[in-house]
Design an enzyme around this catalytic site. Structure first.
Site, PDB file in Angstrom:
ATOM      1  N   ARG A   1       0.907   9.880  14.300  1.00  0.00           N
ATOM      2  CA  ARG A   1       0.539  10.461  13.012  1.00  0.00           C
ATOM      3  C   ARG A   1      -0.332  11.690  13.248  1.00  0.00           C
ATOM      4  O   ARG A   1      -1.358  11.612  13.914  1.00  0.00           O
ATOM      5  CB  ARG A   1      -0.211   9.430  12.194  1.00  0.00           C
ATOM      6  CG  ARG A   1      -0.452   9.879  10.795  1.00  0.00           C
ATOM      7  CD  ARG A   1      -1.256   8.880  10.041  1.00  0.00           C
ATOM      8  NE  ARG A   1      -0.498   7.718   9.625  1.00  0.00           N
ATOM      9  CZ  ARG A   1      -1.070   6.556   9.336  1.00  0.00           C
ATOM     10  NH1 ARG A   1      -2.350   6.389   9.461  1.00  0.00           N
ATOM     11  NH2 ARG A   1      -0.324   5.560   8.910  1.00  0.00           N
TER      12      ARG A   1
ATOM     13  N   ARG B   1      -3.284   8.661  16.304  1.00  0.00           N
ATOM     14  CA  ARG B   1      -3.800   8.961  14.973  1.00  0.00           C
ATOM     15  C   ARG B   1      -4.621  10.249  15.103  1.00  0.00           C
ATOM     16  O   ARG B   1      -5.057  10.619  16.204  1.00  0.00           O
ATOM     17  CB  ARG B   1      -4.731   7.845  14.438  1.00  0.00           C
ATOM     18  CG  ARG B   1      -4.075   6.504  14.168  1.00  0.00           C
ATOM     19  CD  ARG B   1      -3.093   6.553  12.999  1.00  0.00           C
ATOM     20  NE  ARG B   1      -2.577   5.227  12.655  1.00  0.00           N
ATOM     21  CZ  ARG B   1      -1.521   4.659  13.227  1.00  0.00           C
ATOM     22  NH1 ARG B   1      -0.848   5.280  14.191  1.00  0.00           N
ATOM     23  NH2 ARG B   1      -1.108   3.465  12.811  1.00  0.00           N
TER      24      ARG B   1
ATOM     25  N   TYR C   1       0.847  -1.201   0.000  1.00  0.00           N
ATOM     26  CA  TYR C   1       0.000   0.000   0.000  1.00  0.00           C
ATOM     27  C   TYR C   1       0.882   1.251   0.000  1.00  0.00           C
ATOM     28  O   TYR C   1       0.726   2.127  -0.861  1.00  0.00           O
ATOM     29  CB  TYR C   1      -0.898  -0.032   1.239  1.00  0.00           C
ATOM     30  CG  TYR C   1      -1.884   1.109   1.350  1.00  0.00           C
ATOM     31  CD1 TYR C   1      -3.044   1.130   0.571  1.00  0.00           C
ATOM     32  CD2 TYR C   1      -1.671   2.154   2.250  1.00  0.00           C
ATOM     33  CE1 TYR C   1      -3.966   2.165   0.701  1.00  0.00           C
ATOM     34  CE2 TYR C   1      -2.585   3.189   2.380  1.00  0.00           C
ATOM     35  CZ  TYR C   1      -3.731   3.195   1.600  1.00  0.00           C
ATOM     36  OH  TYR C   1      -4.632   4.221   1.734  1.00  0.00           O
TER      37      TYR C   1
ATOM     38  N   GLY D   1       3.005   1.413  -3.096  1.00  0.00           N
ATOM     39  CA  GLY D   1       2.077   1.575  -4.223  1.00  0.00           C
ATOM     40  C   GLY D   1       1.616   3.017  -4.322  1.00  0.00           C
ATOM     41  O   GLY D   1       1.610   3.626  -5.398  1.00  0.00           O
TER      42      GLY D   1
HETATM   43  P1  NAD Z   1     -12.832   1.962   0.508  1.00  0.00           P
HETATM   44  O1  NAD Z   1     -12.188   0.601   0.552  1.00  0.00           O
HETATM   45  O2  NAD Z   1     -14.170   2.124   1.108  1.00  0.00           O
HETATM   46  O3  NAD Z   1     -12.929   2.483  -0.984  1.00  0.00           O
HETATM   47  C1  NAD Z   1     -12.107   2.031  -2.035  1.00  0.00           C
HETATM   48  C2  NAD Z   1     -12.997   1.762  -3.244  1.00  0.00           C
HETATM   49  O4  NAD Z   1     -12.181   1.380  -4.355  1.00  0.00           O
HETATM   50  C3  NAD Z   1     -13.978   0.614  -3.000  1.00  0.00           C
HETATM   51  O5  NAD Z   1     -15.252   0.979  -3.429  1.00  0.00           O
HETATM   52  C4  NAD Z   1     -13.423  -0.524  -3.862  1.00  0.00           C
HETATM   53  O6  NAD Z   1     -14.426  -1.425  -4.286  1.00  0.00           O
HETATM   54  C5  NAD Z   1     -12.759   0.241  -4.986  1.00  0.00           C
HETATM   55  N1  NAD Z   1     -11.670  -0.493  -5.649  1.00  0.00           N
HETATM   56  C6  NAD Z   1     -10.614  -1.111  -5.063  1.00  0.00           C
HETATM   57  N2  NAD Z   1      -9.847  -1.654  -6.008  1.00  0.00           N
HETATM   58  C7  NAD Z   1     -10.416  -1.359  -7.213  1.00  0.00           C
HETATM   59  C8  NAD Z   1     -10.084  -1.651  -8.560  1.00  0.00           C
HETATM   60  N3  NAD Z   1      -8.989  -2.358  -8.883  1.00  0.00           N
HETATM   61  N4  NAD Z   1     -10.887  -1.185  -9.545  1.00  0.00           N
HETATM   62  C9  NAD Z   1     -12.010  -0.478  -9.237  1.00  0.00           C
HETATM   63  N5  NAD Z   1     -12.376  -0.180  -7.974  1.00  0.00           N
HETATM   64  C10 NAD Z   1     -11.575  -0.617  -6.983  1.00  0.00           C
HETATM   65  O7  NAD Z   1     -11.786   2.966   1.167  1.00  0.00           O
HETATM   66  P2  NAD Z   1     -11.879   4.545   1.405  1.00  0.00           P
HETATM   67  O8  NAD Z   1     -11.542   4.786   2.811  1.00  0.00           O
HETATM   68  O9  NAD Z   1     -13.098   5.095   0.836  1.00  0.00           O
HETATM   69  O10 NAD Z   1     -10.619   5.031   0.549  1.00  0.00           O
HETATM   70  C11 NAD Z   1     -10.764   5.714  -0.690  1.00  0.00           C
HETATM   71  C12 NAD Z   1      -9.403   6.182  -1.171  1.00  0.00           C
HETATM   72  O11 NAD Z   1      -8.860   7.133  -0.246  1.00  0.00           O
HETATM   73  C13 NAD Z   1      -8.374   5.053  -1.302  1.00  0.00           C
HETATM   74  O12 NAD Z   1      -7.579   5.294  -2.435  1.00  0.00           O
HETATM   75  C14 NAD Z   1      -7.546   5.206  -0.055  1.00  0.00           C
HETATM   76  O13 NAD Z   1      -6.238   4.721  -0.231  1.00  0.00           O
HETATM   77  C15 NAD Z   1      -7.572   6.713   0.163  1.00  0.00           C
HETATM   78  N6  NAD Z   1      -7.339   7.053   1.584  1.00  0.00           N
HETATM   79  C16 NAD Z   1      -8.334   6.864   2.499  1.00  0.00           C
HETATM   80  C17 NAD Z   1      -8.073   7.149   3.836  1.00  0.00           C
HETATM   81  C18 NAD Z   1      -9.114   6.979   4.891  1.00  0.00           C
HETATM   82  O14 NAD Z   1      -8.787   7.155   6.070  1.00  0.00           O
HETATM   83  N7  NAD Z   1     -10.362   6.681   4.577  1.00  0.00           N
HETATM   84  C19 NAD Z   1      -6.807   7.608   4.226  1.00  0.00           C
HETATM   85  C20 NAD Z   1      -5.825   7.756   3.259  1.00  0.00           C
HETATM   86  C21 NAD Z   1      -6.095   7.486   1.922  1.00  0.00           C
HETATM   87  N1  UDP Z   2      -6.135  -0.595  15.756  1.00  0.00           N
HETATM   88  C1  UDP Z   2      -6.535  -1.076  16.996  1.00  0.00           C
HETATM   89  N2  UDP Z   2      -7.628  -1.893  17.052  1.00  0.00           N
HETATM   90  C2  UDP Z   2      -8.333  -2.247  15.946  1.00  0.00           C
HETATM   91  C3  UDP Z   2      -7.936  -1.744  14.690  1.00  0.00           C
HETATM   92  C4  UDP Z   2      -6.815  -0.920  14.628  1.00  0.00           C
HETATM   93  O1  UDP Z   2      -5.929  -0.766  18.034  1.00  0.00           O
HETATM   94  O2  UDP Z   2      -9.317  -2.989  16.094  1.00  0.00           O
HETATM   95  C5  UDP Z   2      -4.982   0.333  15.711  1.00  0.00           C
HETATM   96  C6  UDP Z   2      -3.929   0.012  14.644  1.00  0.00           C
HETATM   97  O3  UDP Z   2      -2.980  -0.880  15.171  1.00  0.00           O
HETATM   98  C7  UDP Z   2      -3.355   1.380  14.372  1.00  0.00           C
HETATM   99  C8  UDP Z   2      -4.535   2.339  14.564  1.00  0.00           C
HETATM  100  O4  UDP Z   2      -5.490   1.617  15.348  1.00  0.00           O
HETATM  101  O5  UDP Z   2      -2.372   1.714  15.321  1.00  0.00           O
HETATM  102  C9  UDP Z   2      -5.182   2.781  13.270  1.00  0.00           C
HETATM  103  O6  UDP Z   2      -5.422   1.626  12.507  1.00  0.00           O
HETATM  104  P1  UDP Z   2      -6.218   1.624  11.138  1.00  0.00           P
HETATM  105  O7  UDP Z   2      -6.193   0.228  10.610  1.00  0.00           O
HETATM  106  O8  UDP Z   2      -7.535   2.284  11.323  1.00  0.00           O
HETATM  107  O9  UDP Z   2      -5.406   2.589  10.176  1.00  0.00           O
HETATM  108  P2  UDP Z   2      -3.846   2.908   9.933  1.00  0.00           P
HETATM  109  O10 UDP Z   2      -3.715   4.318  10.343  1.00  0.00           O
HETATM  110  O11 UDP Z   2      -2.984   2.017  10.767  1.00  0.00           O
HETATM  111  O12 UDP Z   2      -3.681   2.659   8.482  1.00  0.00           O
END
Ligand code: NAD
Ligand code: UDP
Length: 311
Positions: free
Chosen positions: A274, A209, A143, A146
């Protein structure tokens, strides 16, 4: 305008589609429904300006567009580590396909990048010029690396092909429409609490976080996209920092439940702290993540009450 939202049936993507439609845009969500769901966009399917295209972004696609928001990628550690090779391919090939479409159509391209760019950071709070501390060969590498490569691709398409890019580094965001089995901490704690189960703290829960409510994040993403000059990278998140133990206590307070906290093994490479420095977003976009954790958690708990009993 015609906007494409890859990952549009996911948690953040579905809120973004809704907000774009509310502004009068035409929206196509492209999603393979791997971690998202039709349910998330059920309220939009009849909208005359909304289309859901079920498609895997690692395969090329074409649609006319003025804006491409690239969110397709599993975001929860549980999901992105299930098929790590696919996670890398989605980030690299999926982003290339989106950027090629942007080059062909002249659309502006926004990449949903992440605070994971910073890895387990030794600069705190994290500023955009910090290059990060990522383990390329650990379980989070698929991740983190990527997403780092996606950023590289954005800037290379910008320099090489003249694509207009916007790179948002999103910090932990939560809210309604996270999946019950998402596995991230906010949904885990709420689902566990509503089921009357102990809350699982990984490690001692002293890691921190900063949690942003989804509505605030979506405002930031749209403001960045429409900013005339800013390419980013730009941190978007809420800078108020909590330990994971404090988050668990807050969830118990809001649900008015008295449940035990149990410690589980801390996953490898789990970042210890973070918190975003959002000065750049505040100055360039007027970004204001105004919804405090207690309020956002209340909305999220209300949502999960309607879901947990069904699953
Ligand atoms: P999520 O898993 O709910 O959404 C991701 C979506 O992408 C899903 O609907 C999934 O079906 C779709 N998807 C995955 N692989 C795919 C593919 N190969 N082709 C088409 N669709 C695909 O997660 P989210 O929290 O909504 O995250 C959305 C974006 O924001 C992601 O790129 C994630 O990395 C980024 N992001 C989210 C957070 C957060 O805290 N929510 C933090 C940092 C980055
Ligand atoms: N975490 C936890 N209990 C859970 C899920 C996550 O204590 O049931 C912790 C995890 O180890 C991390 C933080 O919560 O330190 C945030 O985790 P999350 O998977 O939400 O996102 P991350 O910021 O690590 O991608």
């Amino acid at each position: 305008m015609r906007a494409i939202v890859t990952g549009g049936a996911g948690f953040v993507g579905s809120h973004l589609c809704e907000a774009l439609l509310a502004q009068g845009h035409e929206v196509m969500a492209i999603d393979d429904l791997s971690t998202g769901s039709r349910d998330n966009v059920a309220g939009l399917l009849d909208h005359p300006h909304f289309t859901l295209f079920v498609h895997d972004v690692t395969e090329p696609y074409f649609a006319p567009a003025d804006r491409i928001y690239n969110l397709a990628c599993p975001a929860s550690p549980v999901h992105y580590q299930r098929d790590p090779v696919k996670t890398v391919v989605t980030n690299v090939v999926g982003t290339i396909n989106g950027l090629r479409l942007a080059a062909r159509t002249g659309a502006r391209f926004l990449q949903a990048s992440t605070s994971e760019i910073y890895g387990d950071p030794d600069v705190h709070p994290q500023t955009e010029d910090y290059c990060g501390n990522v383990n390329p060969i650990g379980p989070r590498g698929c991740y983190d690396e990527g997403k780092r490569c996606s950023e590289t691709l954005c800037f290379d398409f910008h320099r090489q092909e003249g694509v207009e890019i916007r790179v948002a580094r999103i910090f932990n965001t939560y809210g309604p429409r996270m999946a019950v089995d998402d596995g991230r901490v906010v949904s885990n704690f709420i689902v566990q609490a509503l089921r009357g189960e102990p809350l699982t703290i990984y490690g001692e829960g002293q890691q921190t976080r900063s949690f942003c409510y989804v509505q605030n994040l979506v405002e930031g993403l749209m403001a960045l996209m429409e900013n005339p000059t800013e390419t980013g990278p730009m941190n978007l998140g809420n800078p108020v920092e909590f330990t994971i133990r404090e988050l668990a206590e807050e969830v118990l307070k809001i649900t008015e439940l008295d449940l035990p906290l149990v410690e589980r093994e801390l996953p490898a490479d789990d970042p210890k702290q973070r918190r975003p420095d959002i000065t750049r977003a505040q100055q360039a976009l007027g970004f204001d993540p105004s919804i405090p954790l207690a309020e956002g958690l209340r909305y999220t708990v209300d949502y999960f009450r309607t879901r947990v009993n069904r699953s």
